[in-house]
Write an enzyme that holds these catalytic residues in place. Sequence first.
Site, PDB file in Angstrom:
ATOM      1  N   HIS A  71       0.798  -1.150  -0.183  1.00 23.84           N
ATOM      2  CA  HIS A  71      -0.132  -0.005   0.058  1.00 23.84           C
ATOM      3  C   HIS A  71       0.991   1.308  -0.160  1.00 23.84           C
ATOM      4  CE1 HIS A  71      -2.097   3.212   2.357  1.00 23.84           C
ATOM      5  NE2 HIS A  71      -3.237   2.884   1.525  1.00 23.84           N
ATOM      6  N   GLU A  74       2.024   1.836  -3.506  1.00 18.67           N
ATOM      7  CA  GLU A  74       0.993   2.473  -4.130  1.00 18.67           C
ATOM      8  C   GLU A  74       0.917   4.096  -4.138  1.00 18.67           C
ATOM      9  OE1 GLU A  74      -2.856   3.942  -3.408  1.00 18.67           O
ATOM     10  OE2 GLU A  74      -3.066   1.541  -2.554  1.00 18.67           O
ATOM     11  N   HIS A  75       1.051   4.411  -2.788  1.00 24.83           N
ATOM     12  CA  HIS A  75       1.115   5.689  -2.675  1.00 24.83           C
ATOM     13  C   HIS A  75       2.314   6.316  -3.435  1.00 24.83           C
ATOM     14  CE1 HIS A  75      -1.744   7.251   0.641  1.00 24.83           C
ATOM     15  NE2 HIS A  75      -2.175   5.939   0.287  1.00 24.83           N
ATOM     16  N   GLU A 147      -4.076   8.065   7.599  1.00 28.81           N
ATOM     17  CA  GLU A 147      -4.873   7.129   6.910  1.00 28.81           C
ATOM     18  C   GLU A 147      -5.381   6.001   7.979  1.00 28.81           C
ATOM     19  OE1 GLU A 147      -3.419   5.693   3.208  1.00 28.81           O
ATOM     20  OE2 GLU A 147      -5.594   4.625   2.715  1.00 28.81           O
TER      21      GLU A 147
END
Lengths: 436, 431
Positions: A71, A74-75, A147
């Site tokens: 993840h 991905e960012h 997040e």
Amino acid sequence: MIESRVNVKENPAIGEKYYYVKHKSGLDIYVIPKKLSTYYAMFGTKYGSVHNKFRIKGEAEYTEVPDGIAHFLEHKMFENEDGEDTFAKFARTGASANAYTSFLCTMYLFSCTDKFYESLEILLDYVTKPYFTEQSVQKEQGIIAQEIRMGEDNPGRALFFGLMRAMYKNHNARIDIAGTVESIAKIDHHLLYKCYNTFYNLGNMALCVSGDVTPEEVIAVADKVLKPQATHEVECIEPAEDPEVNRPNFTCRMQVAKPLFAIGVKDVEISSNPYERMKKNAAMTVLENMLFGGASEFYNKLYEEGLITKSFGAWHDHNHSMSMFCVQGESDRPEEVYSRFLKYIDKQKRDGLSKDDFERCRRVMFSNFIKGFDSTSEIVNNFLGNFVFEGADMLDYAEVIRELDFEYTDKIFRSVFQDSHYALATVYPLEEAEKV
Amino acid sequence: MPPTRIKLADSVYLNVIETDKFKTNFISAEFFIPLRAETAAKAALLPSVLLRGTKKYPDMASLNRQFDYLYGSYIWPRNYKLGETQVIGFSSYVLADKYALEPTPIMSELLGVMEEIVFSPVTEGGVFRADYVEGEKRNLIDRIKAQINNKNYYAVKRCRDEMCRGEAYAVSELGEIEDVQAVTPESLYEFYKWIISGTRVELYFVGSFDIGKLTEQLRDIFGRCANISAPELKTEVIRRAEKVKEVIEDQPVKQGKLSLGFRTDCTLADRDYHVFAMFRELYGGSPTSKLFVNVREKLSLCYYCSAMGEAHKGIMIVSSGIDVANKQKAQDEILRQLELTRAGEITEAELAAARNSLKNSYRELYDNADSIKSWYTSRMLVGRDDSPEDAAAAIETVTAEDIANMAKRVTLDTIYFLNGTLKPDEGSDEE
């Protein structure tokens, strides 16, 4: 020079077709023409949060990485060497871009109504050009920490991962996709490159587009951006699971108005044959509605008694890595719902499922499948995530539904729903003393 | 192209958008009333009670079986507010007849079920069944209470409510718990009779069908709603904030939620609304907006920071989830970006990005029948019928100066902060 190969597949009964392109770079490309206003493209890799111990076939050692790194990566793909972030690039064409990471894959996507091929070029370009620095990794840690905190305050998320931890002993579905604030602190740019070079190999990826497009024009863009690449195979350690649940219960307390519950049904019978998995998926879909849908005895009885609310529902997941069924909702008495669930399943097994219910629910499933073709985003998400990455073909699914039979569905019901397969997760409201 | 508008009877209209690009047809029936505390709870209850059973399908199970039989064409309840208007009703996506496995007139049969739901509810002693009403009251109360579960939503709603306290807009479309409790089968039935005989009714159809036949069937069904007493629908707009109100609420959560409420001095009824749309997009509407780029990307303060507008009421809420310790820092940056916008510090790239992004979102609407309906419904309330394509054309000429001038009209009204009191490592005890 190697050229790209194109095949077309058509299903006239539902009026849909797609082109499959084996691109000369090694990438699989799927083009689904649709006369709609919105174009949609998704470029994904079979790399998700569960893949935390891996090696390229031939390497001696496995690499183990911190939770949440897929993840995080991905960012970080949204940052580029030229200093312009990916969103700014898409802003020039007006496309709306996004990305997400799941247990099993990472997907980069955009939708637009104009300048599709320009946007496609941006998509292929930024996902194939990683650029990570020490500084930019640090900057992202602050954003992702927020997040994660947002997720920690979300009762639905606590319920879901509580259930996963109750059901699974070893499977990495136990681990939150974003990791923890502590685990992401261990990520640096070297590790990101290691993961990128392992999983973002064109042989481990696929591109799927839908809209008013032609395969020739898509290939032209791919030719321009993608260099032929030596593809490799990735090996991941995926721990084995017993058929029994890890533990039968999970509970926690959070600020919710009414207890949330999820009854999980663990299933470890997963075929290595994609077509078989497609069939079982169809059977599990029809079972959701037969057993727990709006017309089911269970839903209506408990709703009338006030034991459950409209938020009640059933869903399942069945793929090459995991298989489960879940019944969830809100109730003042989750334990009572659970005990009624056990009795209900017993009764269904004793009396047998109803063939009329089966036919009715199969009709609904067929219709939902057809309705999914009214949106390019639904088509692409389903096509890539649920079919291509599972080795299956979405246009075959209409036939799978048509041919699904009652006896097979009944057999799946009996094999999935067994006493040692159940876990109950509950999020209770805070005690009075814990409130501010 | 705006929908073809057909008057079925006084106060009853059918709006038709013909297109053959979908495999489904969309139908909806909506009733419009002023948003008021006296009626909000009843309005919220009514669609759910009507979906409990009809004369022909007396309970939920038989209704749902019928939806299943009609290829999963569920009729779902609607209840929302547009400014100070409350809208309730029903919608359904209906599989096109030609995809039926065996020949079934799915659309006309579905309309038959909708007629049952709206006009033939199960009754007992001339009013709704008491157990149905009680059951749906309990559910509605649960929903009202459950708003606290979703913090992102809750913090925006609380800001809006504090800001508009005393105005009709602060009335929740779900009603208040006490008002729900006070509803009886008699009072709800009384309200129901008014809804079907004394309000404005708007029907929408998006898809492909014999429109003549459809119009006749819908006239037969909804013609009985004809009336000349439908209430006027309007929204009071406060154009500027006088002074800033500040509200802090403690809750046992980890993340703080900051919401800033503004009066925009511009509503959908104004000729320059497209300038406001451009301003909002550029300030906090996309991942290239000033708020996203600065509060998130440059300062790493949050995961999300965006600005939402309410077109009828003329308000805008900026919301973000942050570390509690960063409240002032985030607030200062959000307001500083507004100042910069007012001062005209807008680059060509920002302007183009906002324009492209808005045009794209307008044009994507055409692929979603429910979104098209929402677009025109919202406009119909202020007497407009410009299409998404018209809106895309209108923003072509908006300049940086126009946006700066619009930003100057926006005034801060309310600062709401949900103060998380849990330490990061504290939390829910797991067993």
